[in-house]
Design a protein around this motif. Structure first.
Motif, PDB file in Angstrom:
ATOM      1  N   LEU A 713     -12.764   3.152  12.093  1.00 18.68           N
ATOM      2  CA  LEU A 713     -13.613   1.981  11.858  1.00 18.68           C
ATOM      3  C   LEU A 713     -14.451   2.130  10.599  1.00 18.68           C
ATOM      4  CD1 LEU A 713     -14.793   1.239  15.528  1.00 18.68           C
ATOM      5  CD2 LEU A 713     -13.040   0.040  14.186  1.00 18.68           C
ATOM      6  N   ASP A 714     -14.794   3.403  10.280  1.00 18.44           N
ATOM      7  CA  ASP A 714     -15.627   3.638   9.090  1.00 18.44           C
ATOM      8  C   ASP A 714     -14.780   4.088   7.901  1.00 18.44           C
ATOM      9  OD1 ASP A 714     -14.878   6.036  10.144  1.00 18.44           O
ATOM     10  OD2 ASP A 714     -16.833   7.017   9.922  1.00 18.44           O
ATOM     11  N   ALA A 715     -13.544   3.643   7.855  1.00 25.49           N
ATOM     12  CA  ALA A 715     -12.642   4.060   6.778  1.00 25.49           C
ATOM     13  C   ALA A 715     -13.184   3.617   5.427  1.00 25.49           C
ATOM     14  CB  ALA A 715     -11.248   3.476   6.996  1.00 25.49           C
ATOM     15  N   SER A 716     -12.969   4.480   4.425  1.00 24.97           N
ATOM     16  CA  SER A 716     -13.416   4.190   3.070  1.00 24.97           C
ATOM     17  C   SER A 716     -12.474   3.180   2.425  1.00 24.97           C
ATOM     18  CB  SER A 716     -13.432   5.476   2.244  1.00 24.97           C
ATOM     19  OG  SER A 716     -12.106   5.955   2.092  1.00 24.97           O
ATOM     20  N   PRO A 717     -12.895   2.546   1.347  1.00 24.31           N
ATOM     21  CA  PRO A 717     -12.002   1.608   0.636  1.00 24.31           C
ATOM     22  C   PRO A 717     -10.706   2.286   0.180  1.00 24.31           C
ATOM     23  CG  PRO A 717     -14.272   1.332  -0.090  1.00 24.31           C
ATOM     24  CD  PRO A 717     -14.265   2.538   0.791  1.00 24.31           C
ATOM     25  N   GLU A 718     -10.806   3.569  -0.205  1.00 26.39           N
ATOM     26  CA  GLU A 718      -9.590   4.293  -0.624  1.00 26.39           C
ATOM     27  C   GLU A 718      -8.615   4.425   0.535  1.00 26.39           C
ATOM     28  OE1 GLU A 718     -12.669   5.392  -1.110  1.00 26.39           O
ATOM     29  OE2 GLU A 718     -12.889   5.102  -3.285  1.00 26.39           O
ATOM     30  N   ASP A 719      -9.139   4.746   1.740  1.00 25.79           N
ATOM     31  CA  ASP A 719      -8.269   4.878   2.912  1.00 25.79           C
ATOM     32  C   ASP A 719      -7.670   3.530   3.303  1.00 25.79           C
ATOM     33  OD1 ASP A 719      -8.558   7.578   3.166  1.00 25.79           O
ATOM     34  OD2 ASP A 719     -10.227   7.473   4.580  1.00 25.79           O
ATOM     35  N   ILE A 720      -8.467   2.478   3.174  1.00 24.96           N
ATOM     36  CA  ILE A 720      -7.959   1.143   3.517  1.00 24.96           C
ATOM     37  C   ILE A 720      -6.807   0.768   2.595  1.00 24.96           C
ATOM     38  CG2 ILE A 720      -8.558  -1.313   3.531  1.00 24.96           C
ATOM     39  CD1 ILE A 720     -11.382  -0.489   4.412  1.00 24.96           C
ATOM     40  N   GLU A 721      -6.900   1.164   1.335  1.00 23.47           N
ATOM     41  CA  GLU A 721      -5.816   0.872   0.394  1.00 23.47           C
ATOM     42  C   GLU A 721      -4.532   1.619   0.765  1.00 23.47           C
ATOM     43  OE1 GLU A 721      -5.008   0.857  -4.454  1.00 23.47           O
ATOM     44  OE2 GLU A 721      -6.807   1.819  -3.624  1.00 23.47           O
ATOM     45  N   LEU A 722      -4.688   2.748   1.480  1.00 18.74           N
ATOM     46  CA  LEU A 722      -3.533   3.564   1.859  1.00 18.74           C
ATOM     47  C   LEU A 722      -3.108   3.337   3.299  1.00 18.74           C
ATOM     48  CD1 LEU A 722      -4.647   6.912   0.184  1.00 18.74           C
ATOM     49  CD2 LEU A 722      -2.989   5.251  -0.668  1.00 18.74           C
ATOM     50  N   LYS A 723      -3.615   2.274   3.923  1.00 23.14           N
ATOM     51  CA  LYS A 723      -3.245   2.009   5.305  1.00 23.14           C
ATOM     52  C   LYS A 723      -1.748   1.775   5.440  1.00 23.14           C
ATOM     53  CE  LYS A 723      -4.008  -1.216   9.127  1.00 23.14           C
ATOM     54  NZ  LYS A 723      -2.560  -1.395   9.353  1.00 23.14           N
ATOM     55  N   GLU A 724      -1.192   1.049   4.505  1.00 23.06           N
ATOM     56  CA  GLU A 724       0.224   0.687   4.596  1.00 23.06           C
ATOM     57  C   GLU A 724       0.870   0.892   3.228  1.00 23.06           C
ATOM     58  OE1 GLU A 724       2.937  -3.116   6.156  1.00 23.06           O
ATOM     59  OE2 GLU A 724       0.741  -3.183   6.175  1.00 23.06           O
ATOM     60  N   TYR A 725       2.037   1.560   3.234  1.00 19.72           N
ATOM     61  CA  TYR A 725       2.729   1.800   1.975  1.00 19.72           C
ATOM     62  C   TYR A 725       4.229   1.910   2.221  1.00 19.72           C
ATOM     63  CZ  TYR A 725       2.034   6.587   3.702  1.00 19.72           C
ATOM     64  OH  TYR A 725       1.993   7.706   4.478  1.00 19.72           O
ATOM     65  N   LYS A 726       4.977   1.710   1.137  1.00 14.88           N
ATOM     66  CA  LYS A 726       6.433   1.779   1.200  1.00 14.88           C
ATOM     67  C   LYS A 726       6.934   2.816   0.205  1.00 14.88           C
ATOM     68  CE  LYS A 726       6.644  -3.148   2.329  1.00 14.88           C
ATOM     69  NZ  LYS A 726       7.072  -4.497   1.862  1.00 14.88           N
ATOM     70  N   LEU A 727       7.986   3.527   0.584  1.00 17.18           N
ATOM     71  CA  LEU A 727       8.545   4.583  -0.240  1.00 17.18           C
ATOM     72  C   LEU A 727      10.043   4.354  -0.427  1.00 17.18           C
ATOM     73  CD1 LEU A 727       6.841   7.617   1.544  1.00 17.18           C
ATOM     74  CD2 LEU A 727       6.111   6.579  -0.614  1.00 17.18           C
ATOM     75  N   TYR A 728      10.496   4.453  -1.662  1.00 14.00           N
ATOM     76  CA  TYR A 728      11.924   4.380  -1.984  1.00 14.00           C
ATOM     77  C   TYR A 728      12.327   5.713  -2.619  1.00 14.00           C
ATOM     78  CZ  TYR A 728      10.959  -0.619  -1.564  1.00 14.00           C
ATOM     79  OH  TYR A 728      10.560  -1.853  -1.121  1.00 14.00           O
ATOM     80  N   ASN A 729      13.403   6.328  -2.108  1.00 17.36           N
ATOM     81  CA  ASN A 729      13.827   7.637  -2.599  1.00 17.36           C
ATOM     82  C   ASN A 729      15.283   7.599  -3.027  1.00 17.36           C
ATOM     83  OD1 ASN A 729      11.539   9.732  -1.851  1.00 17.36           O
ATOM     84  ND2 ASN A 729      11.714   8.324  -0.104  1.00 17.36           N
ATOM     85  N   LEU A 730      15.553   8.263  -4.124  1.00 14.65           N
ATOM     86  CA  LEU A 730      16.918   8.495  -4.576  1.00 14.65           C
ATOM     87  C   LEU A 730      17.008   9.960  -4.968  1.00 14.65           C
ATOM     88  CD1 LEU A 730      19.773   7.606  -5.443  1.00 14.65           C
ATOM     89  CD2 LEU A 730      18.793   6.994  -7.682  1.00 14.65           C
ATOM     90  N   GLY A 731      17.854  10.723  -4.260  1.00 16.79           N
ATOM     91  CA  GLY A 731      17.886  12.156  -4.495  1.00 16.79           C
ATOM     92  C   GLY A 731      19.284  12.727  -4.548  1.00 16.79           C
TER      93      GLY A 731
END
Length: 932
Positions: A713-731
């Motif tokens: 509940l007391d998450a920082s703005p930085e943590d809120i920005e990282l709540k949801e993310y997508k990753l694409y990988n090619l290896g």
């Protein structure tokens, strides 16, 4: 009359001798010495059109670590010859060739194992002799050679005439594959050994220290103490076991061997010399899975009764030794003829002797729980011994590791030397026998072996016999089946009732001109059966409509289909297969869709104990499509968690890739107290084709991942920005598990809506002595862009990783103190000391490991890293690694680092790191290294 018979026999002997080689060997051994002396006389046919004669000197295969044998052993992950001291290696020395007038014959080594002599040109036969000594190798290398107790087992050590084919000498190097070819040869052996040793051989003893054999390619010679050798004499021939056997077994062997020799004689003809079975050949042809088991605190448990076990063990040994005597083939190119006949005869013997014997023996009857036999619930407990070869072959068929039957033996992979040359070919012969009729097949086989008593059976002559002595079309077997690696893959597309007929559409996925069999059942009774040949992609068959409830494709055919699930069709059912539930896993029952339930337990520091059930369709054999659903109750969070995963495998018959894997998954778990995460993923894995004997593995991996984290509940703005993310990988991944030089590497490009970066690592482990390895790992990573100014969540970690992909087995992924925060995974920087450093621009690191004593290694790490607006920094650490279970459970004790002398820095127990890897897949991968 009698004189005439003797004269006729003598003339026949002279005629055969004129058509084959004759070798006389005088062999001297002083006991416990690695040196044996040999005088060898040759009376041979020329093997070159000019004034050259070629001889194989295979004893030189043991000479050093650069021979073909040494390199082949390394490819099989065996390094005994590579690290053997000179005293344990083998070679020929003091070699001299003399003609009939005792004049020296000039010679040169064409290569390490082939000798060229200069001989008179134009002679019908060549007569000369060779005097030489052999420095015998230690038996630990191939089980041939000298043992610690002074005993010997020799094969391929004496000089051997070169084999001519198509006016050229076959270049053959000894690889310990039992794939060498030799000429039909008349052997005479004279031995001179100490009184405390005895000679045993598969040549016929004429008198003391004198042995003879005729029309043989090779022979075996053992010099051992007589106490460890057993000879079983029967009316059909003698069998010599050149190793110590259980006395209780020996007492029961004679009736077993008598019966089995009579069975083999019916097809392979009579024996002229004894069969010799060494410990090496016994191990090579061991009938696995029937031996008694020693259970701690309980004692010996018999899976089968003694008589049954001996019958099964002996049929494998006798068939192999018998066929080696009576069937001569080019063992490199035509190995499948002899080995296929061996496997086929074993299958026929078991079919006749034990038609109802269970593969699991008495196990399912003996294991009880509250007077219930739980194993009886499994399909695997119902499998019969007659299905053994089919099951073994099916295990690897669905991994697309197959090779064509007529692949040269030394080009077959380790597993396929048995899987293809024996099991696959034996099953192919069984299928061929069913198609032709068993009596006809046996007649042709017997006649061919009888007619080739004095000449090799070739692939061409094998084919000619079956084309000559049958009226059926057999071209499909030799033109499509034998030379093709494409798997047998038919499928029932559908079946429809139409008037008084049933129309069945068969899909030929292999698109080869192969026969298939259609059977139809009414109330469990087969009422229709027919064979058809077609290479059309879709074949429509019309059969009488008799109200069938089950239609089966290739019913009762020994040779397995690539995907047998497509071979069953229930025309009256909504679904072509019924549902069937089971526990844990089982052998596939192809008539059903199987669903397995298994209790599932897990633990991490936030969910604590996780109790649930695994629901899967995964059987004990590889499958095209699998899924696993794992709902769990989190005792730490008092909520439901779990994962779901599924994969679909595509196996191209040709092209760049051996396997294409499509996969998807999702999960719901907790990454901190009271905080959960959801993960969704899609991915592909393209595994490249490779040379079957190569250890190199390469693949291209793509992956998409969507992470959604629950925040405090007391998450920082930085943590809120990282709540949801997508990753694409090619290896790209590379792995070569060589026993001397093990190499692993990967490079990966990762793109996100927050950043993009490229990183990779290279790992090299060098085994520089018999029990010591040096390891070097190099990691490099650099951000292409990084828009997060106030967060290090996606940064490279020097000694710890964030694991924002939630893919590492971290027990306490959010812990910053305590025991779980000290868990180590070898990733990114790979440092062991507590630097708590991350980098948002680039990081390059090197990790070293050096063995010092038993499970103790020294480690050292060094590297540079850079963060934005800060200078590049260099760091290092070093310490002691304790390998309790290498690569799975290890402890790291830091000593000296950029932080200082760590034992004096206080709270040393908090500086100790540990590795704990509980990934069963990694354990299986570790076991499989080099096996394919």
């Amino acid at each position: 009359m009698k004189k005439g018979f003797i004269l006729l026999f003598f003339l026949n002997f002279l005629l055969l001798s004129a058509q084959s080689d004759s070798i006389d060997i005088h062999f001297s051994y002083e006991g416990f010495s690695p040196i044996v002396d040999v005088q060898q006389r040759f009376d041979v046919l020329p093997n070159s059109s000019n004034n050259e004669y070629f001889i194989y000197a295979w004893a030189n295969a043991y000479k050093d670590k650069n021979t073909t044998l040494a390199k082949t052993k390394l490819s099989n992950r065996k390094d005994e010859l590579h690290f053997a001291p000179i005293s344990d290696r083998g070679w020929i020395e003091d070699l001299r060739f003399l003609d009939e007038n005792n004049k020296r014959i000039p010679y040169t080594y064409v290569d390490n194992e082939i000798i060229k002599l200069i001989v008179p040109k134009g002679k019908d036969r060549l007569k000369f002799k060779a005097n030489y000594s052999i420095h015998l190798p230690h038996a630990k290398i191939t089980n041939y050679g000298l043992k610690e107790d002074g005993s010997l087992l020799l094969k391929y050590f004496f000089l051997q005439p070169g084999v001519k084919k198509d006016d050229h000498i076959i270049v053959q190097h000894y690889k310990d594959f039992e794939s060498l070819s030799g000429n039909h040869t008349h052997y005479e052996l004279h031995t001179n050994i100490p009184d405390n040793f005895e000679v045993y051989t598969d040549l016929k003893e004429i008198r003391s220290n004198y042995y003879v054999g005729d029309k043989l390619d090779f022979f075996q010679l053992a010099v051992v103490s007589s106490e460890v050798v057993e000879t079983i004499s029967t009316e059909h021939g003698d069998v010599i076991f050149g190793f110590d056997m259980d006395s209780a077994d020996v007492a029961k062997l004679k009736p077993v061997i008598t019966e089995e020799l009579a069975f083999l004689k019916n097809t392979l003809g009579g024996l002229k010399e004894p069969l010799f079975i060494s410990k090496k050949s016994y191990s090579k042809h061991k009938f696995d899975g029937v031996q008694d088991i020693d259970i701690p605190l309980i004692g010996k448990y018999q899976i089968f009764d003694t008589e049954t076990r001996l019958n099964l063990e002996m049929i494998a040994q006798l068939t192999s030794a018998y066929a080696d005597k009576n069937i001569i083939v080019d063992m490199r190119n035509d190995h499948w003829i002899r080995n296929g006949i061996k496997a086929y005869l074993q299958m026929k013997y078991i079919e006749q002797k034990y038609p109802d014997l269970l593969l699991s023996g008495k196990v399912s009857d003996d294991i009880r729980l509250f007077n219930i036999r739980p194993l009886k619930m499994f399909e695997a407990s119902k499998l019969k011994m007659t299905e053994r070869s089919k099951i073994f072959y099916q295990m690897f068929l669905t991994e697309n590791l197959d090779q064509a039957i007529n692949t040269p033996f030394d080009e077959l992979s380790n597993l396929n030397q048995k899987n293809v040359s024996y099991f696959k070919t034996g099953l192919a012969f069984e299928n061929f026998s069913t198609y032709l009729g068993e009596d006809n097949f046996h007649f042709i086989l017997q006649k061919m072996i009888e007619d080739h008593c004095c000449s090799p059976i070739t692939a061409e002559s094998f084919e000619d016999y079956f084309k000559t002595y049958t009226d059926k079309d057999v071209s499909w077997f030799f033109d499509s089946f034998i030379p093709n690696r494409k798997n047998l893959d038919f499928a029932i597309k559908n079946a429809k009732f139409k008037g008084d007929s049933t129309i069945i559409n068969i899909k030929n996925k292999t698109e080869l001109d192969l026969p298939f069999r259609i059977s139809a059942y009414e109330n469990g009774v087969k009422t229709y059966d027919t064979w058809t040949i077609s290479k059309d992609k879709i074949t429509s068959l019309s059969i009488p409509n008799n109200n069938y409830d089950l239609i089966v494709l290739n019913d009762s055919i020994s040779f397995p289909d690539f995907n047998p699930r497509n071979n069953y069709y229930r025309p009256k059912n909504l679904f072509r297969r019924k549902l069937k539930f089971g526990l844990v896993t089982d052998y596939p029952s192809y008539e059903y869709n199987q669903i397995f339930l298994f209790p599932d337990i897990g633990w991490n520091n936030y969910d604590k104990l996780q109790l649930g059930v695994s629901v899967s369709n995964k059987t004990i054999l590889p499958q095209i499509w699998t899924y696993k659903i794992k709902p769990q109750y989190s005792t730490g969070e008092s909520t439901l968690t779990g994962t779901f995963s599924t994969s679909y495998n595509i196996y191209p018959n040709q092209g760049w890739f051996r396997k294409i894997k499509l996969q998807a998954g999702m999960g719901y778990r907790h990454y901190n107290k009271g905080l959960s995460y959801k993960s969704y993923s899609l991915g592909t894995n393209f595994t490249f084709n490779k040379s079957p004997r190569s250890l190199r593995n390469r693949s291209i991996v793509t992956n998409f991942q969507h992470i959604d984290r629950e925040l405090a509940l007391d998450a920082s703005p930085e943590d809120i920005e990282l709540k949801e993310y997508k990753l694409y990988n090619l290896g790209y991944q590379y792995w070569n598990p060589g026993v001397i030089h093990e190499k692993k590497a990967f490079v990966n490009f990762q793109l996100s809506n927050k950043f993009s970066k490229i990183y990779g690592e290279f790992y090299w482990r060098w085994k520089f002595s018999e029990n010591k390895r040096l390891g070097v790992r190099i990691f490099g990573g650099s951000f292409i862009n990084h828009s997060l100014e106030n967060s290090d969540y996606f940064d490279f970690g020097l000694d710890r990783i964030t694991d924002y992909t939630f893919s590492y087995p971290l027990l306490g992924r959010s812990e910053t103190s305590g025991l779980l925060s000290q868990q180590f995974v070898l990733a990114e920087g790979g440092f062991k000391s507590n630097f708590f450093v991350q980098a948002d621009q680039y990081m390059y690191a090197m990790n070293l490991e050096y063995p010092i004593w038993k499970i103790f290694d020294l480690y050292g790490d060094m590297g540079i890293y850079k963060n934005k607006l800060q200078p590049t920094k260099f760091v290092y650490d070093s310490g002691l690694r304790v390998r309790l279970i290498p690569d799975f459970l290890e402890i790291y004790l830091p000593i000296q680092s950029s932080l200082g002398f760590e034992p004096t820095l206080g709270a040393y127990h908090d500086r100790i790191r540990f590795m704990l890897n509980l990934d069963l897949g990694k354990v299986i991968q570790y076991w499989q290294r080099g096996k394919y």
